[in-house]
Design a protein around this motif. Structure first.
Motif, PDB file in Angstrom:
ATOM      1  N   VAL A 173       0.875  -1.035   0.145  1.00 11.40           N
ATOM      2  CA  VAL A 173       0.128  -0.002  -0.128  1.00 11.40           C
ATOM      3  C   VAL A 173       1.049   1.315   0.052  1.00 11.40           C
ATOM      4  CG1 VAL A 173      -1.635   1.309   1.285  1.00 11.40           C
ATOM      5  CG2 VAL A 173      -1.737  -1.417   1.370  1.00 11.40           C
ATOM      6  N   ASN A 192      -2.733  -0.090  -6.084  1.00 11.25           N
ATOM      7  CA  ASN A 192      -1.740   0.042  -4.793  1.00 11.25           C
ATOM      8  C   ASN A 192      -1.423   1.598  -4.434  1.00 11.25           C
ATOM      9  OD1 ASN A 192      -0.012   0.200  -6.966  1.00 11.25           O
ATOM     10  ND2 ASN A 192       1.519  -1.316  -6.267  1.00 11.25           N
ATOM     11  N   LEU A 241      -2.608   4.991  -3.283  1.00  7.93           N
ATOM     12  CA  LEU A 241      -3.543   6.036  -2.462  1.00  7.93           C
ATOM     13  C   LEU A 241      -2.913   7.531  -2.521  1.00  7.93           C
ATOM     14  CD1 LEU A 241      -4.691   3.538   0.611  1.00  7.93           C
ATOM     15  CD2 LEU A 241      -5.526   3.752  -1.715  1.00  7.93           C
ATOM     16  N   PRO A 245      -1.276  -5.815   4.597  1.00  7.05           N
ATOM     17  CA  PRO A 245      -1.577  -4.586   3.480  1.00  7.05           C
ATOM     18  C   PRO A 245      -3.191  -4.732   2.985  1.00  7.05           C
ATOM     19  CG  PRO A 245       0.629  -5.296   3.378  1.00  7.05           C
ATOM     20  CD  PRO A 245       0.042  -6.179   4.558  1.00  7.05           C
ATOM     21  N   ARG A 254      -5.983  -2.172   3.015  1.00  2.76           N
ATOM     22  CA  ARG A 254      -6.624  -1.341   1.916  1.00  2.76           C
ATOM     23  C   ARG A 254      -7.852  -1.541   2.060  1.00  2.76           C
ATOM     24  NH1 ARG A 254      -8.290  -2.523  -3.158  1.00  2.76           N
ATOM     25  NH2 ARG A 254      -7.373  -0.866  -4.869  1.00  2.76           N
ATOM     26  N   LEU A 267     -10.824   1.764   1.995  1.00  2.00           N
ATOM     27  CA  LEU A 267     -11.703   1.984   1.120  1.00  2.00           C
ATOM     28  C   LEU A 267     -13.081   1.809   1.437  1.00  2.00           C
ATOM     29  CD1 LEU A 267      -9.456   0.786  -1.925  1.00  2.00           C
ATOM     30  CD2 LEU A 267      -9.745   3.269  -1.240  1.00  2.00           C
ATOM     31  N   ASP A 269     -13.509   5.072  -3.235  1.00  2.00           N
ATOM     32  CA  ASP A 269     -13.030   3.807  -3.503  1.00  2.00           C
ATOM     33  C   ASP A 269     -12.830   3.330  -5.106  1.00  2.00           C
ATOM     34  OD1 ASP A 269     -15.397   3.518  -4.655  1.00  2.00           O
ATOM     35  OD2 ASP A 269     -16.312   2.424  -2.884  1.00  2.00           O
ATOM     36  N   GLY A 277      -8.566   6.227  -4.891  1.00  3.47           N
ATOM     37  CA  GLY A 277      -7.817   6.157  -3.851  1.00  3.47           C
ATOM     38  C   GLY A 277      -7.468   7.451  -3.485  1.00  3.47           C
TER      39      GLY A 277
END
Length: 393
Positions: free
Chosen positions: A124, A143, A145, A315, A319, A323, A341, A344
């Motif tokens: 992440v 992956n 954000l 992770p 994640r 989200l 979502d 990110g």
């Protein structure tokens, strides 16, 4: 260069029933890709050397405090990659060591190369510095954000402010650099989105030292712009914008990269408990908190909040919770923060600030949305160009 900050935690099961205590600390890596700053007309105000990194250290201190009650240990590893060094080998070495939660301050190209590494597929990655809309659109990654606002979010915040003030005719002054063009494009999009009028625009055409000639050159330069209510400046490097206010041909307010600025955070933000956040940050950094510092703090705080709520530091689980509709983070901006979502991007209010005060905070009253008023800022779900991120619902 590496510095480790490890939490020495105790277990308080009475405060969080069922909380897990991990023998090994939860590793968080803060990675900075150092770059040689481009030359600008005036280097009067240099950016802090610890910009962003200081925010991560405050974030660690905050989640450590919670970890002492939940039996959770955190370890922050800081890595700085020099401008002349290769970026990918440095991050590949960290991934080989087990790094999976990455808080990254790096240019867009380096971010994408990192996100595309096969060994980073299960990581992440938090982007704390790059506002490019493409990273939330056609170049999004599952992956990756973003805890820094996009250019579209900043531009929309400014457009809401202009509409609220009934400054409906805007003029645009665009700098010569790629980041200026990107912000200018976002501003044009915001003008169209909120029904404003772009009365005229022009590009900055000087390379002279404005410290000596601004009072002579800027009035003549802006004389050709049509009548407008607000002059919007796209000067993301801080090159010339400081010389525009009070020197324009028409006496008009200035906004954008100078004047009234839509920023992710600022040392001027004090409401909703932010004064306490600023005080704790000053104890660590000896200065006010800036937008990259807040973005790094938010990344650490989001990790800590997720681990506390779920009891799972993996992770994939982290994640999924970030989200989800359950995740909310108190971010000292008046409205809880969350993540979109579909791309990110962290939802957050955007303060509109001068150097010493907050003018307003967007989204402003009256700008409504069926799901979240924060989604009036930036790219909403129906129009997203992100097809690689995936829907967590």
């Amino acid at each position: 260069m590496l510095r480790d900050f490890a939490a020495t935690a105790t277990i308080a099961a009475t405060l969080l029933a069922g909380a897990a205590a991990w023998a090994e600390p939860i590793r968080i890596d803060v990675i900075e890709r150092q770059v040689v700053p481009p030359p600008i007309l005036s280097n009067l105000i240099a950016p802090p050397e610890d910009l962003g990194l200081a925010g991560a250290e405050l974030g660690l201190a905050d989640i450590q405090a919670t970890g002492r009650f939940t039996g959770t240990n955190y370890q922050l590893t800081e890595t700085r990659v020099a401008p002349e060094a290769a970026f990918l080998p440095a991050v590949q070495a960290l991934l080989a060591e087990g790094a999976r939660l990455l808080v990254v301050k790096a240019p867009a190209a380096d971010l994408l190369e990192l996100a595309d590494l096969p060994e980073a597929a299960g990581a992440v990655i938090f982007n704390i510095a790059v506002p490019d809309d493409a990273l939330r659109g056609t170049e999004c990654r599952p992956n990756l954000l973003h805890t820094t606002p996009s250019l579209a979010m900043r531009a929309d915040a400014l457009a809401q402010f202009a509409l609220k003030k009934r400054w409906t005719r805007l003029a645009l002054l665009e700098g010569p650099n790629p980041e200026d063009a990107a912000f200018a494009a976002a501003l044009r999009g915001a003008v169209a989105k909120f029904g404003l009028t772009l009365a005229g625009e022009t590009g900055w055409a000087f390379d002279a030292d404005m410290r000596r000639v601004a009072s002579e050159e800027v009035p003549a330069f802006t004389q050709g712009l049509p009548d407008h209510d607000l002059l919007v400046v796209a000067d993301e490097r801080g090159d010339f914008g400081r010389y525009i206010a009070y020197n324009t041909w028409l006496p008009r307010p200035v906004a954008g990269s100078e004047g009234i600025m839509p920023l992710g955070f600022s040392a001027a933000v004090e409401n909703w408990g932010a004064a306490q956040l600023q005080g704790r940050f000053r104890e660590i950094a000896g200065r006010g908190m800036e937008a990259p510092d807040f973005a790094a703090w938010a990344a650490l705080a989001a990790i800590g909040e997720t681990v506390t709520r779920t009891g799972d530091p993996a992770p994939a689980a982290l994640r999924a919770y970030l989200l989800s509709d359950e995740f909310r983070l108190s971010g000292f901006l008046g409205t809880p923060l969350s993540f979109r979502d579909w791309d990110g991007q962290m939802r957050q209010p955007v303060p509109l600030v001068t150097e010493r005060a907050v003018v307003m905070t967007a989204p402003l009253e009256g700008f409504l949305h069926e799901f979240s008023e924060l989604d009036t800022l930036g790219q909403d779900r129906p129009g997203t160009a992100c097809t690689r991120f995936g829907d967590a619902r």
